[in-house]
Design a protein around this motif. Structure first.
Motif, PDB file in Angstrom:
ATOM      1  N   ASN A  27       0.800  -1.223   0.000  1.00  0.00           N
ATOM      2  CA  ASN A  27       0.000   0.000   0.000  1.00  0.00           C
ATOM      3  C   ASN A  27       0.828   1.266   0.000  1.00  0.00           C
ATOM      4  OD1 ASN A  27      -2.344  -1.424   0.012  1.00  0.00           O
ATOM      5  ND2 ASN A  27      -2.602  -1.334   2.232  1.00  0.00           N
ATOM      6  N   ASN A  28       2.141   1.156   0.195  1.00  0.00           N
ATOM      7  CA  ASN A  28       2.944   2.373   0.235  1.00  0.00           C
ATOM      8  C   ASN A  28       3.070   2.922  -1.168  1.00  0.00           C
ATOM      9  OD1 ASN A  28       4.576   4.476   0.692  1.00  0.00           O
ATOM     10  ND2 ASN A  28       6.262   3.318   1.585  1.00  0.00           N
ATOM     11  N   PHE A  29       2.245   3.910  -1.419  1.00  0.00           N
ATOM     12  CA  PHE A  29       2.070   4.399  -2.755  1.00  0.00           C
ATOM     13  C   PHE A  29       2.972   5.606  -2.996  1.00  0.00           C
ATOM     14  CE2 PHE A  29      -0.206   7.801  -4.863  1.00  0.00           C
ATOM     15  CZ  PHE A  29      -0.334   7.271  -6.123  1.00  0.00           C
ATOM     16  N   PHE A  30       3.184   6.357  -1.941  1.00  0.00           N
ATOM     17  CA  PHE A  30       3.851   7.641  -2.088  1.00  0.00           C
ATOM     18  C   PHE A  30       5.342   7.484  -2.381  1.00  0.00           C
ATOM     19  CE2 PHE A  30       4.632  12.062  -0.560  1.00  0.00           C
ATOM     20  CZ  PHE A  30       3.807  12.647  -1.485  1.00  0.00           C
ATOM     21  N   LEU A  31       5.957   6.523  -1.733  1.00  0.00           N
ATOM     22  CA  LEU A  31       7.395   6.336  -1.921  1.00  0.00           C
ATOM     23  C   LEU A  31       7.742   6.036  -3.385  1.00  0.00           C
ATOM     24  CD1 LEU A  31      10.179   6.135  -0.407  1.00  0.00           C
ATOM     25  CD2 LEU A  31       9.797   3.683  -0.386  1.00  0.00           C
ATOM     26  N   PRO A  32       7.118   5.014  -3.979  1.00  0.00           N
ATOM     27  CA  PRO A  32       7.409   4.783  -5.407  1.00  0.00           C
ATOM     28  C   PRO A  32       7.017   5.965  -6.284  1.00  0.00           C
ATOM     29  CG  PRO A  32       5.830   3.152  -4.571  1.00  0.00           C
ATOM     30  CD  PRO A  32       6.292   3.944  -3.407  1.00  0.00           C
ATOM     31  N   LEU A  33       5.940   6.656  -5.932  1.00  0.00           N
ATOM     32  CA  LEU A  33       5.517   7.808  -6.733  1.00  0.00           C
ATOM     33  C   LEU A  33       6.630   8.846  -6.782  1.00  0.00           C
ATOM     34  CD1 LEU A  33       3.218   9.458  -8.200  1.00  0.00           C
ATOM     35  CD2 LEU A  33       2.704  10.423  -5.979  1.00  0.00           C
ATOM     36  N   VAL A  34       7.282   9.048  -5.636  1.00  0.00           N
ATOM     37  CA  VAL A  34       8.323  10.058  -5.563  1.00  0.00           C
ATOM     38  C   VAL A  34       9.631   9.536  -6.166  1.00  0.00           C
ATOM     39  CG1 VAL A  34       9.775  11.316  -3.934  1.00  0.00           C
ATOM     40  CG2 VAL A  34       7.319  11.246  -3.594  1.00  0.00           C
ATOM     41  N   MET A  35       9.931   8.265  -5.925  1.00  0.00           N
ATOM     42  CA  MET A  35      11.242   7.723  -6.291  1.00  0.00           C
ATOM     43  C   MET A  35      11.377   7.383  -7.766  1.00  0.00           C
ATOM     44  SD  MET A  35      13.526   7.342  -3.927  1.00  0.00           S
ATOM     45  CE  MET A  35      13.707   7.332  -2.144  1.00  0.00           C
ATOM     46  N   LEU A  36      10.327   6.800  -8.342  1.00  0.00           N
ATOM     47  CA  LEU A  36      10.473   6.161  -9.643  1.00  0.00           C
ATOM     48  C   LEU A  36       9.970   7.040 -10.769  1.00  0.00           C
ATOM     49  CD1 LEU A  36       9.125   2.658  -8.619  1.00  0.00           C
ATOM     50  CD2 LEU A  36      11.494   3.414  -8.705  1.00  0.00           C
ATOM     51  N   SER A  37      10.746   7.155 -11.844  1.00  0.00           N
ATOM     52  CA  SER A  37      10.187   7.794 -13.028  1.00  0.00           C
ATOM     53  C   SER A  37      10.109   6.813 -14.193  1.00  0.00           C
ATOM     54  CB  SER A  37      10.994   9.039 -13.408  1.00  0.00           C
ATOM     55  OG  SER A  37      12.362   8.773 -13.381  1.00  0.00           O
ATOM     56  N   ASP A  38      10.797   5.692 -14.101  1.00  0.00           N
ATOM     57  CA  ASP A  38      10.701   4.675 -15.141  1.00  0.00           C
ATOM     58  C   ASP A  38       9.501   3.789 -14.845  1.00  0.00           C
ATOM     59  OD1 ASP A  38      10.916   2.631 -16.890  1.00  0.00           O
ATOM     60  OD2 ASP A  38      13.044   2.238 -16.540  1.00  0.00           O
ATOM     61  N   ASP A  39       8.512   3.809 -15.729  1.00  0.00           N
ATOM     62  CA  ASP A  39       7.280   3.091 -15.387  1.00  0.00           C
ATOM     63  C   ASP A  39       7.466   1.575 -15.383  1.00  0.00           C
ATOM     64  OD1 ASP A  39       7.514   2.977 -18.114  1.00  0.00           O
ATOM     65  OD2 ASP A  39       5.360   3.048 -18.493  1.00  0.00           O
ATOM     66  N   ARG A  40       8.605   1.088 -15.900  1.00  0.00           N
ATOM     67  CA  ARG A  40       8.820  -0.359 -15.832  1.00  0.00           C
ATOM     68  C   ARG A  40       9.235  -0.815 -14.429  1.00  0.00           C
ATOM     69  NH1 ARG A  40      12.771  -0.202 -20.541  1.00  0.00           N
ATOM     70  NH2 ARG A  40      12.828   1.850 -19.589  1.00  0.00           N
ATOM     71  N   LEU A  41       9.533   0.160 -13.551  1.00  0.00           N
ATOM     72  CA  LEU A  41       9.880  -0.193 -12.167  1.00  0.00           C
ATOM     73  C   LEU A  41       8.684  -0.047 -11.228  1.00  0.00           C
ATOM     74  CD1 LEU A  41      13.336   1.609 -11.786  1.00  0.00           C
ATOM     75  CD2 LEU A  41      12.883  -0.747 -12.405  1.00  0.00           C
ATOM     76  N   TYR A  42       7.576   0.464 -11.748  1.00  0.00           N
ATOM     77  CA  TYR A  42       6.410   0.726 -10.899  1.00  0.00           C
ATOM     78  C   TYR A  42       5.890  -0.542 -10.234  1.00  0.00           C
ATOM     79  CZ  TYR A  42       5.453   5.411 -12.850  1.00  0.00           C
ATOM     80  OH  TYR A  42       5.488   6.712 -13.213  1.00  0.00           O
ATOM     81  N   PRO A  43       5.426  -0.430  -8.980  1.00  0.00           N
ATOM     82  CA  PRO A  43       4.570  -1.492  -8.453  1.00  0.00           C
ATOM     83  C   PRO A  43       3.153  -1.306  -8.998  1.00  0.00           C
ATOM     84  CG  PRO A  43       4.863   0.200  -6.803  1.00  0.00           C
ATOM     85  CD  PRO A  43       5.694   0.614  -8.005  1.00  0.00           C
ATOM     86  N   VAL A  44       2.323  -2.301  -8.826  1.00  0.00           N
ATOM     87  CA  VAL A  44       1.041  -2.286  -9.522  1.00  0.00           C
ATOM     88  C   VAL A  44       0.144  -1.137  -9.062  1.00  0.00           C
ATOM     89  CG1 VAL A  44      -0.108  -3.912  -7.960  1.00  0.00           C
ATOM     90  CG2 VAL A  44      -0.785  -3.794 -10.356  1.00  0.00           C
ATOM     91  N   THR A  45       0.233  -0.768  -7.773  1.00  0.00           N
ATOM     92  CA  THR A  45      -0.622   0.317  -7.280  1.00  0.00           C
ATOM     93  C   THR A  45      -0.338   1.611  -8.030  1.00  0.00           C
ATOM     94  OG1 THR A  45       1.024   0.495  -5.534  1.00  0.00           O
ATOM     95  CG2 THR A  45      -1.105  -0.421  -4.927  1.00  0.00           C
ATOM     96  N   LEU A  46       0.937   1.934  -8.161  1.00  0.00           N
ATOM     97  CA  LEU A  46       1.320   3.180  -8.824  1.00  0.00           C
ATOM     98  C   LEU A  46       0.976   3.122 -10.305  1.00  0.00           C
ATOM     99  CD1 LEU A  46       2.620   5.913  -8.674  1.00  0.00           C
ATOM    100  CD2 LEU A  46       4.852   4.839  -8.920  1.00  0.00           C
ATOM    101  N   GLY A  47       1.174   1.948 -10.908  1.00  0.00           N
ATOM    102  CA  GLY A  47       0.857   1.806 -12.321  1.00  0.00           C
ATOM    103  C   GLY A  47      -0.618   2.057 -12.579  1.00  0.00           C
ATOM    104  N   LEU A  48      -1.467   1.460 -11.745  1.00  0.00           N
ATOM    105  CA  LEU A  48      -2.902   1.653 -11.927  1.00  0.00           C
ATOM    106  C   LEU A  48      -3.273   3.114 -11.699  1.00  0.00           C
ATOM    107  CD1 LEU A  48      -4.379  -1.513 -10.193  1.00  0.00           C
ATOM    108  CD2 LEU A  48      -4.317  -0.996 -12.629  1.00  0.00           C
TER     109      LEU A  48
END
Lengths: 300, 448
Positions: free
Chosen positions: A229-250
């Protein structure tokens, strides 16, 4: 949260006890109604999701929300798994790596730490524990930005590590492990192990871990859900969408639905598919965890 | 669902914005304006092969980037897709700018460009070869947006636009014998007639404040001015008041629905003939065809209703640019790519096919795909209407430096007005007050 609630009312023992007290049918009815209402409350959205996943785009808005229209699940799934070069499957895999492996290692670290705090006397032990306890109060969201600045100082943003490493830390897990280790691992047993010539590390893995198993499963589940459920960390950290977890991707897809309305379908079916691993994790681990509690009950 | 996500995104965005501002205070000194000036003065090609990163959220962008990469082995571009701007990518840009990790190129909507300009996040690429020259290829108002009206400045390359027109249910208008409105007066009359038919002419979307801005834009209102020294905020000028009073009248008479735009309920109302028109941008064509599939063939497009009969003024809703972000080591190559991406026919064709982008160049409006009749719209070549609207869009409309906040505050007021507390004009007034307060709190000079 739901795990805690369930621990409160753990099944077998209460049932056994209550047989002695003999509860009144009225209170049983009230309990059933309340539990039924809650079950409905939690299950209706999932039911809606399941039903909506089977609908075509047109029927989605024009047919009743809680019942099936024509069955389009396979088309929808095909669309989901092929859109954007099949990136959804990657997201799912990423989420399993972040949450699954992260929670596993996180549980190991937390349990070792909590065990050490509970079973070894050393200077500053309470201070250390209190500091860790303070960490429980800091929401993960608040840490995302400082973490981003730290990771960018070492040029590690937009990597697997930038999401994975922070996920290993669980102050709450340490807290839980310490409490449980203090209560369930008798000093006498450790003393016996030492007399038999077992090293501390070996004792931990062969004796203590087994006694702490129910707590470990709980920590694992908690950590799994937290990372998932930690959505904010990947949102801030990742810009390559191939590294996204599914929550952020959706989420990213959902934010594009104004421009690409077809994505609505992918978001809904994707959300439905994404809860499957969570359900599997819970159903699979519940068994261990109930067994653990029962074992504890017998010992007591 | 939509509303929840936006609230969440707003809360998150606000939290991050606060944090970044704090962080910004601490080391504004060493990350200063000096290298910005250097960027602008010298825009020279780099030696050797160059790798660029580009972040945006246009579907199908990969295809256009692949075309470029194939033709330019020495300038390879990596494209990353993020959530749409206000849903997170802008905050990511600000964070990355702060950390010196921003991508070389970023997609930025026109209404957010001033925000990045004020925060010193953009590289002035005016001196990069071919940039100034490309200016005349773009629709007038878009070039105005990326230069901020400053001499010798270009801060981004326009990508797409959202000229506005009126989508309407041709079949229902004809059956009911109601004339398709060409002025806003006629639109109000039609609204009453449609109400008598048991339906509504349109909805008033409480959260789509940029839609409302498009209507003010058409009326030649200005919400913001920047004279180089300070900002002027004027959400309640005569034109804004006129537009607000007009829609307040429709709301008071119960002639418009209060459905939230892009919601399932709204889709359903379009699909079932409950809503007869939608004054919207060119990309709205896709929203209708996917949200209301049962009405295929029944819709048509006419120019926006006018305030003065016989006029042809149009507004704009949406549109983006591609900016070179501060910290890029290769502004020259980045600028070359941005110009190619948004002017070459092959790229514009790819973007139109893959992402439905409506080009910002005048030549792009003539793409073969934009000349065809659309089956969903009764084989009408609807893009002709939008091409005229693009040409008739007032070039001098300016966005403010804190639009996300302005939108939020006005939307709160709009919500109140729809539920009967206060008016649309009150909402604009409170939005203006809040905007001025925000500008002051961020030390952005503002006239009272």
């Amino acid at each position: 949260m739901s795990i805690l609630t369930r621990t409160d009312g753990y099944g077998p023992t209460t049932a056994r006890e209550s047989r002695g007290v003999r509860e009144r049918p009225m209170s049983r009815l009230v309990a059933f109604v309340i539990m039924g209402a809650f079950t409905l409350y939690f299950l209706v959205p999932i039911w809606w999701l399941a039903v909506a996943s089977t609908k075509s785009r047109g029927q989605f808005t024009s047919s009743a929300g809680l019942w099936f229209a024509d069955f389009h699940l396979w088309d929808n799934l095909t669309f989901l798994f092929t859109y954007g070069g099949g990136v959804y499957l990657r997201w799912l895999g990423n989420a399993v790596i972040y949450a699954g492996v992260g929670a596993l290692l996180g549980t190991l670290l937390a349990s070792m730490c909590g065990y050490a705090l509970a079973k070894y006397l050393f200077r500053g032990r309470d201070l250390l524990f209190n500091i860790i306890l303070g960490g429980v109060l800091v929401p993960v969201t608040a840490l995302a930005l400082p973490l981003f600045l730290i990771f960018s100082a070492v040029d590690m943003t937009n990597t697997y590590w930038s999401v994975f490493l922070p996920s290993l830390v669980s102050p709450f897990g340490v807290y839980l492990a310490r409490i449980y280790a203090a209560a369930s691992v008798p000093d006498e047993l450790l003393e016996a192990a030492r007399l038999d010539g077992s090293g501390e590390v070996r004792t931990f893995f062969t004796v203590s871990v087994r006694l702490m198993a129910p707590a470990l499963v709980t920590i694992f589940l908690f950590q799994f859900v937290t990372i998932w459920n930690n959505f904010f960390l990947p949102l801030v950290m990742l810009s390559d969408d191939r590294l996204y977890p599914v929550t952020l991707g959706l989420y990213a897809w959902n934010s594009q639905t104004n421009a690409v309305p077809e994505l609505r379908t992918a978001v809904i079916v994707g959300a439905f598919v994404a809860i499957v691993p969570l359900i599997l994790a819970f159903l699979g681990l519940q068994r261990f965890w109930r067994g653990g509690l029962a074992a504890g009950g017998v010992k007591a | 669902m939509n509303r929840h996500t936006t609230t969440l995104a707003r809360a998150g965005a606000a939290a991050v914005a606060g944090a970044v501002l704090l962080a910004g205070c601490s080391d504004a000194g060493d990350d200063g304006t000096s290298d910005g000036a250097a960027d602008a003065a010298s825009c020279e090609p780099s030696d050797g092969p160059v790798e660029l990163t580009y972040t945006g959220w246009v579907p199908g962008m990969e295809d256009a980037v692949a075309l470029w990469n194939e033709a330019n082995p020495d300038i390879q571009v990596t494209y990353n897709t993020g959530p749409s701007g206000n849903a997170g990518t802008y905050q990511d840009f600000f964070n990355q700018l702060e950390a010196g990790q921003a991508p070389d190129l970023g997609q930025i909507e026109f209404d957010t460009l001033p925000n990045f300009r004020v925060q010193d996040g953009l590289v002035n690429i005016a001196d990069c070869a071919g940039v100034m020259e490309s200016g005349e290829q773009f629709v007038d108002w878009t070039w105005q947006q990326v230069t901020f009206g400053e001499e010798g400045s270009v801060y981004a390359i326009p990508q797409d636009t959202g000229p506005m027109a009126m989508f309407y249910r041709a079949d229902l208008f004809e059956e009911a014998g109601i004339d398709v409105p060409t002025t806003w007066d006629e639109y109000a009359d039609a609204a009453a007639a449609i109400r008598d038919e048991g339906a509504h002419i349109t909805h008033f979307p409480r959260t789509d404040v940029n839609w409302f801005a498009g209507l003010v834009w058409q009326a030649e209102g200005r919400w913001f001015e920047n004279d180089g020294d300070q900002w002027t905020v004027d959400l309640t000028g005569p034109q804004s008041t006129q537009v607000a009073d007009y829609w307040q009248g429709l709301i008071d008479d119960g002639l418009v629905k209060d459905t939230a735009g892009f919601s399932d309920e709204w889709n359903n109302e379009l699909n079932t003939g409950e809503l007869w028109t939608w004054v919207s941008a060119v990309w709205g064509a896709n929203s209708i065809s996917s949200g209301a599939p049962d009405t295929a063939g029944d819709w048509a497009v006419a120019p926006m209703p006018q305030w003065d009969a016989g006029a042809n003024a149009a507004g704009n809703w949406g549109g983006s640019s591609v900016a070179v972000l501060k910290g890029s080591d290769h502004p020259y190559e980045a600028a070359q790519f941005a110009v190619w991406l948004n002017t070459s026919e092959e790229s514009l064709t790819a973007l139109n096919e893959g992402g439905g982008l409506y080009p910002a160049t005048t030549a792009g409006l003539e793409l073969p795909a934009l000349k065809e009749g659309l089956e969903f719209y009764g084989d009408q070549p609807i893009y002709d209407v939008f091409a005229e609207a693009a040409a008739a869009t007032d070039p001098s409309f300016t966005w403010g430096p804190t639009m996300a906040q302005t939108y939020n505050d006005v939307a709160d007021g709009f919500g109140g007005a729809l539920s009967g507390s206060g008016t649309l004009l009150d909402a604009l007034q409170s939005g203006q007050d809040a905007t001025i307060a925000t500008l002051k709190s961020q030390s952005i000079p503002v006239a009272e």
